[in-house]
Scaffold this motif. Structure first.
Motif, short mmCIF file in Angstrom:
data_model
loop_
_atom_site.label_atom_id
_atom_site.label_comp_id
_atom_site.label_asym_id
_atom_site.label_seq_id
_atom_site.Cartn_x
_atom_site.Cartn_y
_atom_site.Cartn_z
N PHE A 1 73.84 28.91 -54.16
CA PHE A 1 73.95 30.30 -54.21
C PHE A 1 73.30 31.35 -53.45
CE2 PHE A 1 76.23 30.06 -58.08
CZ PHE A 1 76.48 28.52 -58.21
N TYR B 1 69.57 37.32 -51.31
CA TYR B 1 69.28 36.00 -50.80
C TYR B 1 70.31 35.38 -49.77
CZ TYR B 1 65.91 35.21 -54.60
OH TYR B 1 64.68 35.41 -55.35
N GLN C 1 64.10 30.02 -67.35
CA GLN C 1 65.63 30.18 -67.43
C GLN C 1 66.00 28.77 -67.38
OE1 GLN C 1 63.83 32.17 -65.05
NE2 GLN C 1 63.77 33.81 -66.61
N GLU C 2 67.22 28.40 -66.45
CA GLU C 2 67.60 27.20 -66.52
C GLU C 2 66.86 25.94 -66.31
OE1 GLU C 2 67.79 29.01 -64.21
OE2 GLU C 2 67.59 27.66 -62.35
C1 UD2 Z 1 61.85 25.89 -56.21
C2 UD2 Z 1 62.47 25.91 -57.67
O1 UD2 Z 1 62.52 24.90 -58.63
N1 UD2 Z 1 62.91 27.28 -58.02
C3 UD2 Z 1 63.21 27.40 -59.24
C4 UD2 Z 1 62.08 28.74 -59.83
O2 UD2 Z 1 62.02 29.75 -59.03
P1 UD2 Z 1 62.28 30.61 -57.56
O3 UD2 Z 1 61.33 31.56 -57.37
O4 UD2 Z 1 62.52 29.45 -56.55
O5 UD2 Z 1 63.67 31.06 -58.02
P2 UD2 Z 1 64.68 31.90 -57.00
O6 UD2 Z 1 64.19 33.24 -56.77
O7 UD2 Z 1 64.62 31.39 -55.77
O8 UD2 Z 1 66.10 31.93 -57.59
C5 UD2 Z 1 66.89 30.74 -57.81
C6 UD2 Z 1 68.05 30.76 -56.81
O9 UD2 Z 1 69.04 31.62 -57.48
C7 UD2 Z 1 69.69 32.11 -56.59
N2 UD2 Z 1 69.54 33.78 -56.33
C8 UD2 Z 1 68.60 34.32 -57.09
C9 UD2 Z 1 68.19 35.61 -57.20
C10 UD2 Z 1 68.94 36.47 -56.50
O10 UD2 Z 1 68.93 37.87 -56.33
N3 UD2 Z 1 70.01 35.97 -55.53
C11 UD2 Z 1 70.31 34.64 -55.51
O11 UD2 Z 1 71.17 34.12 -54.97
C12 UD2 Z 1 69.29 31.59 -55.05
O12 UD2 Z 1 70.11 30.57 -55.03
C13 UD2 Z 1 67.71 31.15 -55.47
O13 UD2 Z 1 67.32 30.12 -54.68
O14 UD2 Z 1 62.64 29.19 -61.02
C14 UD2 Z 1 63.93 29.62 -61.19
C15 UD2 Z 1 64.01 29.90 -62.84
O15 UD2 Z 1 65.00 30.89 -62.89
C16 UD2 Z 1 65.04 28.73 -60.90
O16 UD2 Z 1 64.98 27.37 -61.52
C17 UD2 Z 1 64.46 28.01 -59.45
O17 UD2 Z 1 65.60 27.28 -59.03
#
Ligand code: UD2
Ligand code: MN
Length: 343
Positions: free
Chosen positions: A111, A116, A291-292
């Protein structure tokens, strides 16, 4: 037309129809049996578990395996006897030859919503270099800016599919809504020729092989941040009112939300369950701590993964590499949360 002729014709159609309905599954089943010994892929996979019966290539040479010598610095099997994949516990050439005979297709979802989208180019380019190289791969990109998807050259047999999704004001919703979209995508894919699916965070890059060693019915990845901690420190959802609740003294490992996968049926069940629990919580005004990811951890506690991937499969660039991690295969890039998230 003669009435007798019409009656005979109708009778024949009915007989042929019955034969088709009853004999086709038998034929397919037999094809499935042949399939596993001859290495042909076909409809037969409906009748065998897609991840069992590993057929080797006759004449393939590789080092003799040992059951007394191997890695001693890490644990490579869970208490429910699922493998934990670390470098040095598998032979890539052997595994690749097994799955090549199967002619498998692996899907990946990613996604890239809002800012992103900037991570997508590196993700896609490095996936070309390291993710199931030599296999049929379909990468599904979900984005609110389909025109901004970089044109990355894909090798033969590999395909990029771009789908539109709406943006959202809260990053938590973007992240959590992935489960619903993955559920729907799998329902659609069941008609196509996809065997396995991996669901990955976009803010990451591949650095080394991620291949057939990662295949399994239900595959979870150990979170790099907590793998040496006591389970009391795991950031599970701790409020009993949430459907993601994990009680003190429970939980095996802390798995990450940024990478998971398996065969379509298993990942479908996971996505459907996490989505429903997330939505039912929301109706009661509760959002799980992560979250998920929290719902996924609850799910994996009750539904044990059949294969566990070590933190080699999701490291974080800001973390120094620990000695047991001999290879970093996939890693989250350093990002400024305040700058890229919508809230
Ligand atoms: C490495 C890992 O395990 N990461 C998890 C963690 O934080 P993360 O800090 O890694 O979450 P994140 O900010 O990367 O968001 C998860 C994913 O959602 C998508 N995204 C998110 C925000 C946005 O504005 N646009 C967008 O496209 C994108 O693919 C991103 O990689 O916790 C989150 C809980 O919510 C998710 O479970 C993530 O998968
Ligand atoms: Mn991430």
């Amino acid at each position: 037309m003669n009435l007798k002729f019409v009656a005979v014709l109708l009778f024949l159609v009915v007989v042929l129809g019955v034969m088709f309905i009853y004999l086709k599954p038998i034929y397919r089943f037999r094809e499935g049996l042949c399939d596993s010994s001859e290495g042909r892929s076909g409809d037969g996979h409906l009748f065998r578990s897609p991840d069992l019966h590993l057929v080797a290539t006759n004449g393939l040479k590789y080092p003799q395996p040992s059951i007394t010598h191997g890695r001693t610095d890490v644990v490579s099997v869970t208490p429910w006897l699922a493998p934990v994949v670390w470098e040095g516990t598998f032979y890539p050439v052997l595994l690749d030859s097994i799955y090549q005979k199967r002619n498998i297709t692996v899907a990946a979802t990613v996604f890239a919503v809002g800012k992103y989208i900037r991570f997508l180019k590196d993700f896609l380019e490095t996936a070309e270099q390291h993710f199931f190289v030599g296999f049929k791969v379909k990468v599904y990109v979900f984005t609110d800016q389909p025109n901004e998807v970089p044109k990355v050259k894909m090798a033969a047999g590999r395909e990029l599919v771009v789908r539109s999704v709406p943006n959202s004001k809260r990053w938590q919703d973007i992240s959590a809504r992935r489960m619903e979209i993955i559920q729907t995508l799998i329902e659609e894919m069941l008609k196509n020729d996809v065997d396995y699916i991996f669901c990955l965070d976009v803010d990451s890059k591949f650095h080394s092989r991620w291949g057939t060693e990662s295949l399994g019915e239900l595959v979870a990845v150990i979170h790099p941040g907590y793998y040496k901690d006591d389970r009391s420190k795991f950031p599970y959802e701790r409020r009993p009112a949430s459907r993601a609740y994990v009680a003190p003294g429970e939980g095996d490992f802390y798995y990450c939300g940024g990478a998971f996968g398996g065969v379509l049926a298993e990942v479908h069940q996971l996505a459907q369950t996490c989505r429903k629990n997330f939505e039912d919580d929301a109706k009661e005004g509760i959002e799980a701590a992560w979250q998920e990811e929290s719902h996924l951890n609850r799910y994996m506690w009750l539904n044990k993964p059949s294969k566990v991937l070590s933190p080699e499969y999701l490291w974080q660039d800001f973390k120094a590499r620990n000695s047991e991690v001999r290879v970093i295969r996939f890693s989250g890039v350093i990002k400024n949360y305040n700058e890229i998230r919508p809230n």
